[in-house]
Each structure stands twice: as structure tokens, then as C-alpha cells.
Design a protein around this motif. Sequence first.
Motif, PDB file in Angstrom:
ATOM      1  N   GLY A 168       0.447  -1.241  -0.282  1.00 19.49           N
ATOM      2  CA  GLY A 168      -0.427  -0.124  -0.626  1.00 19.49           C
ATOM      3  C   GLY A 168       0.807   0.931  -0.081  1.00 19.49           C
ATOM      4  O   GLY A 168       0.107   2.299  -0.346  1.00 19.49           O
ATOM      5  N   LEU A 169       2.501   1.345   0.254  1.00 20.43           N
ATOM      6  CA  LEU A 169       3.356   2.611  -0.353  1.00 20.43           C
ATOM      7  C   LEU A 169       3.025   2.824  -1.521  1.00 20.43           C
ATOM      8  O   LEU A 169       3.006   4.505  -1.220  1.00 20.43           O
ATOM      9  N   ALA A 170       2.349   2.016  -2.312  1.00 22.38           N
ATOM     10  CA  ALA A 170       1.621   3.166  -3.518  1.00 22.38           C
ATOM     11  C   ALA A 170       0.946   4.237  -3.446  1.00 22.38           C
ATOM     12  O   ALA A 170       1.019   5.069  -3.543  1.00 22.38           O
ATOM     13  N   ILE A 171      -0.105   3.946  -2.548  1.00 22.99           N
ATOM     14  CA  ILE A 171      -0.466   4.702  -2.121  1.00 22.99           C
ATOM     15  C   ILE A 171      -0.706   6.046  -1.529  1.00 22.99           C
ATOM     16  O   ILE A 171      -1.281   6.916  -1.610  1.00 22.99           O
ATOM     17  N   GLU A 172       0.089   6.027  -0.849  1.00 20.51           N
ATOM     18  CA  GLU A 172       1.010   6.928   0.358  1.00 20.51           C
ATOM     19  C   GLU A 172       1.851   7.675  -0.841  1.00 20.51           C
ATOM     20  O   GLU A 172       1.068   9.350  -0.539  1.00 20.51           O
ATOM     21  N   ARG A 173       2.366   7.504  -1.518  1.00 23.09           N
ATOM     22  CA  ARG A 173       3.483   8.137  -3.175  1.00 23.09           C
ATOM     23  C   ARG A 173       1.747   9.054  -3.900  1.00 23.09           C
ATOM     24  O   ARG A 173       2.153  10.131  -4.084  1.00 23.09           O
ATOM     25  N   ALA A 174       0.851   8.163  -3.639  1.00 17.49           N
ATOM     26  CA  ALA A 174       0.550   9.090  -4.391  1.00 17.49           C
ATOM     27  C   ALA A 174      -0.741  10.022  -3.934  1.00 17.49           C
ATOM     28  O   ALA A 174      -0.795  11.526  -4.275  1.00 17.49           O
ATOM     29  N   ALA A 175      -0.706  10.271  -2.343  1.00 13.88           N
ATOM     30  CA  ALA A 175      -1.034  11.175  -1.627  1.00 13.88           C
ATOM     31  C   ALA A 175      -0.391  12.491  -1.432  1.00 13.88           C
ATOM     32  O   ALA A 175      -0.364  13.236  -1.254  1.00 13.88           O
ATOM     33  N   VAL A 176       0.580  11.862  -1.182  1.00 12.10           N
ATOM     34  CA  VAL A 176       1.909  12.854  -0.747  1.00 12.10           C
ATOM     35  C   VAL A 176       2.438  13.451  -2.528  1.00 12.10           C
ATOM     36  O   VAL A 176       2.428  14.422  -2.794  1.00 12.10           O
ATOM     37  N   ASP A 177       2.319  12.540  -3.522  1.00  8.95           N
ATOM     38  CA  ASP A 177       2.307  14.088  -4.793  1.00  8.95           C
ATOM     39  C   ASP A 177       1.129  14.537  -5.698  1.00  8.95           C
ATOM     40  O   ASP A 177       1.336  15.507  -5.434  1.00  8.95           O
ATOM     41  N   TYR A 178       0.162  13.709  -5.235  1.00  9.54           N
ATOM     42  CA  TYR A 178      -1.189  14.815  -5.565  1.00  9.54           C
ATOM     43  C   TYR A 178      -1.719  15.514  -4.258  1.00  9.54           C
ATOM     44  O   TYR A 178      -1.787  16.895  -4.400  1.00  9.54           O
ATOM     45  N   LEU A 179      -1.855  15.769  -2.555  1.00  8.07           N
ATOM     46  CA  LEU A 179      -2.013  16.780  -1.704  1.00  8.07           C
ATOM     47  C   LEU A 179      -0.455  17.366  -1.715  1.00  8.07           C
ATOM     48  O   LEU A 179      -0.394  17.265  -0.106  1.00  8.07           O
ATOM     49  N   SER A 180      -0.464  18.408  -2.348  1.00 10.43           N
ATOM     50  CA  SER A 180       0.573  18.990  -2.046  1.00 10.43           C
ATOM     51  C   SER A 180       0.519  20.354  -1.301  1.00 10.43           C
ATOM     52  O   SER A 180      -0.549  20.573  -1.466  1.00 10.43           O
ATOM     53  N   GLU A 181       1.642  20.100  -0.414  1.00  6.96           N
ATOM     54  CA  GLU A 181       2.049  21.294   0.333  1.00  6.96           C
ATOM     55  C   GLU A 181       2.357  22.986   0.451  1.00  6.96           C
ATOM     56  O   GLU A 181       3.398  22.590  -0.186  1.00  6.96           O
TER      57      GLU A 181
END
Length: 533
Positions: free
Chosen positions: A520-533
Motif C-alpha cells: 500500500g505504500l504506492a497509495i501513500e506515494r500518490a497521496a504525497v504527490d497529489y496533496l502537495s503542501e
Amino acid sequence: MSHDVINDIRSGRTALGIELGSTRIKAVLVGKDHEPIASGSHEWENSYVNQMWTYSLDEIWKGLQESYRDMASDVKRRYGISVQTIGAIGISGMMHGYMVFDESGELLTPFRTWRNNITEQASAELSELFGFHIPQRWSIAHLYQAILNGEEHVARIRYQTTLAGYIHWKLTGRKALGVGEASGVFPIDMHTRDYHGAMIKQFDGLIAPRDLPWQLTDILPQVLVAGDNAGALTEEGAKLLDAAGELQAGIPLCPPEGDAGTGMVATNSVAPRTGNVSAGTSVFAMVVLEKELSKAYEEIDLVTTPTGSLVAMAHSNNCSSDLNEWVGLFGQFAKAMGMETDSAALYGTLYNQALQGDPDCGGLLAYGYLSGEHMTHFEEGRPLFVRSSGSNFNLANFMRVHLFTALGALKIGMDILLKQEGVRLDEILGHGGLFKTEGVGQQIMAAALDVPVSVMATAGEGGAWGIALLAAYMTNRSGNESFEAYLNDRVFAGKTGVTVQPDPADVAGFEAFMKRYMKGLAIERAAVDYLSE
């Protein structure tokens, strides 16, 4: 009892430990039985100045003096006397970081704490050069990064030390570090209990083309081990520590140590095949090794005990912060329903629910990454909760998955040690907020590591008590009495803890969860890339 303590204080049959943590400076005075008889503390916070986490020298001395004053006031309040002498003193502090001084003893650049992840290039180059993992927070990485940056002050360096080493120097005039603290400055040779000579030569060769007026051994503190005398409190040092001017000079000091080493001491985890795990905002486990690892691992830091034994450290940036926020949300719900509940009852109820869940958390998945996580190569974090339509979604599994994931990144590092390297670990001592609810944190940790997990009442005394024990050992040991024997026979003898054995079903459930976690780390990576701060 009080009369005996008063005599001990007056005659100096005591030891004082002071530890400068990241949010609190704590002073603990112990009597001849090693039990705390008085304490004091000072709350402080680092500042972010010019893109750098730091504490000013004024803050350091103000905090040190206030923690000492608070301890001395506690003595006055309890026993009606003032502190004029002490049997021995020890200073401990947060490890690593960067403090460099010129020939007149002036600080050349604001103190750069371990929190500053600004040495990526230096860390990578030194790790490759040495064949030994050099984390970004280590002092040598900060020094080399300053060289790579071409910072003007580098040529004027005459002394480099840590926070604990700096205070010790000012109190005693002695430029020294305990070996555990020194192991977070530069790699230690296990045979000499000193800086690794071959690596020192490699470093000097690396920087030789820059024609600096010093070599590394010219500027580093002397390395000492537990039991060594590291100098005595000078007249100036006594005034620096005790602003009231009552403390006398001449008190011996033990080698200054880092918070990792004092944590080992406070949990009696300094002998081979012992270890301790601290679980709170972050989580780290330290295991005393019987032999060196077969190779360097990016996920594993190698440091030493205060006696110089090799220690493998697995560290995760994230542990209970996201879990605490979920507990807080349930607390808000209870309040909205008109139910009053205190924090202990709330945590106890929810944590114990986790023990009723499915061994593998019913197919649920979560990541409590409030910040980046080096174990899984995330420079930023995004807390996540994920489930499928087929997951067994209930309160027990929800709490269980958040307790499991709090230890997910740690398990990656510990699996390297226990599975790949075959490190033997008889038990691990737990301390920190995760273990406050009786039995639950222990059971989850035992499932994660497949090792018995013990919690002792004394573990809560913390690193200030640990450095006080090191000070006491220096003055009280008999002949060739080892520090390990001193702790076992004189300090921890008769002290019992609660031990939880790993449950095979829980262990299998955690392994199943970890397969989901890694995938599931791929989901975490997508969240980091999509939800940029």
C-alpha cells in the motif's frame, strides 16, 4: 529515612544527572541507593531561525540554571537544607548536531540541532567513502556539509562538540565525550573504543585538497567510557550551574553522554542481547549486538552503549501522533453525546478494543505519516486510512490498525536485524507514551517484533536518572566492577517489571498486515504527490 537523606545530601553521598532533551531540561538528584530524592525541570522549545532549527546559548544556560535551581528548591522544600556539594555530576543531551568554536571559544555559527535535515549530500558521500551509514543528523555530516557549502567559518574551527559536550567543557574545562555520545559524532572502532582511525584518515584525505588549517583529530573531543573521570567542576563552572552561588567547585563529572545512551541505562539495556524501545511521537529501538553486522544498511544506525558496546538503532519518525488525533476525535464525539471521560479512560477503552480485533486488522490499512519517513523513503507524509468493501470495518479493527501502523516503519528496520542479520534479542524494554495503557502497547510491540516486551516502573525516570547512574558508577564502583554488573547488582536488583510474551496468532497477524503495508505504500506515494503542501 528523611534524616539519612539529609546526611547524604550534606556529605555529598549523592549524584546529579541533568539531561537536555528537545522540549525539557530535567535534573535528578539521587541518593546512595540510586533512588531519586529531588528533581527539577525547565520547559523549552527550539526556534526556526534562517531555515535552521536551533537553541541560543542564552536559552541553553538559562534552561540549565533553572532546572538546577528547581532541583535545589525541591531539596530545600523536602529536607530544609541547601545543596552545597554533590558526589558526582553527569550531563546528557540530545545527540548529534553541530556546535563549532574558534580559538577564543566563541561559537562560530548558531547551534544546528539534530532536526536539521540539511546534509543529504554529505551523508551520501561519507556513507559511500566509509562503507558505513552516516545519517544526516550526525555531527560529521554537518561538518562535511559546511565544507561542501564553502562556509567561511570552517577554516576558523578549533573545536567541534555536541550540546552535552559543550556544557561539560564549560563546567570543567575538559574537551571530552562519552563513547556513546561520540558514536553519534563519528564512527567508533569497537576494538579501541575510540574514533575509527582508518575512517579518520579517509576523511582527512577527502578534505586535504581544501587546504584547511586543521585535521579532524585536532578539533574533536577526547573519547571516554563509563567509569572514566572526565574532570571536575571549576569555580567558573559552579557559578554557571548554580546562579545562587551555593554549589562548591571540585565535584567530579562523568563523561557527558547522549540521550540514547542514558535511555539504555535507565532501562538496564546495556548488555549484549538486550534492547529498549521508546515509543511516543517517534519510535526507535536500540539493540546491543554480540558482533558487527555483515554490511551497512541505510535503515540502521550504529552507535554504542556508554561502555562502548555496539548498538544497532532502528528509528521511525512517526509513531503515535496520528493515533492520538483519532483518540481525540472519539473524545470529541463522547463530549458531543454528553459523556464526560478523562484521557486515561478514553485511551484505556479504545486501546483495549484493539485487543479484540482480528489478528490482521480485518484487512484495514493506515499510515500515520504526519511527517516524512526515511524507513520507507518518504520526504513528506500524509496520514491515511484505507479500506476495501470486503474489509471487516469495526471499532476494534480500526484501533488495532492504527496501533499496528504506528510500528510499521520500525518493523522494517527491526526485521533487517532480527531476520536478515540473525541478531539475538532475549527481551526488549519498552518505555514511552505507547505503553501507558497497561498491557496493550506491550502486546502490540511483542506482535511486531516477535520478542518478549517488558515494562519496568523505573523506565519512567528517564535519561536524567540514567546519567545520574553513570555519575554514581564513576565514584562508587568497586575495583574492576563492570557497569553492567553495577546496574544488575546495585541498581536494578529486586526491581521487577511486567513482561508480555508474543502471541503466535498476533505475530502472524502482524506479518499479514505488513504485506498489506508494503504493497500500500504506492497509495501513500500518490497521496504525497497529489496533496502537495
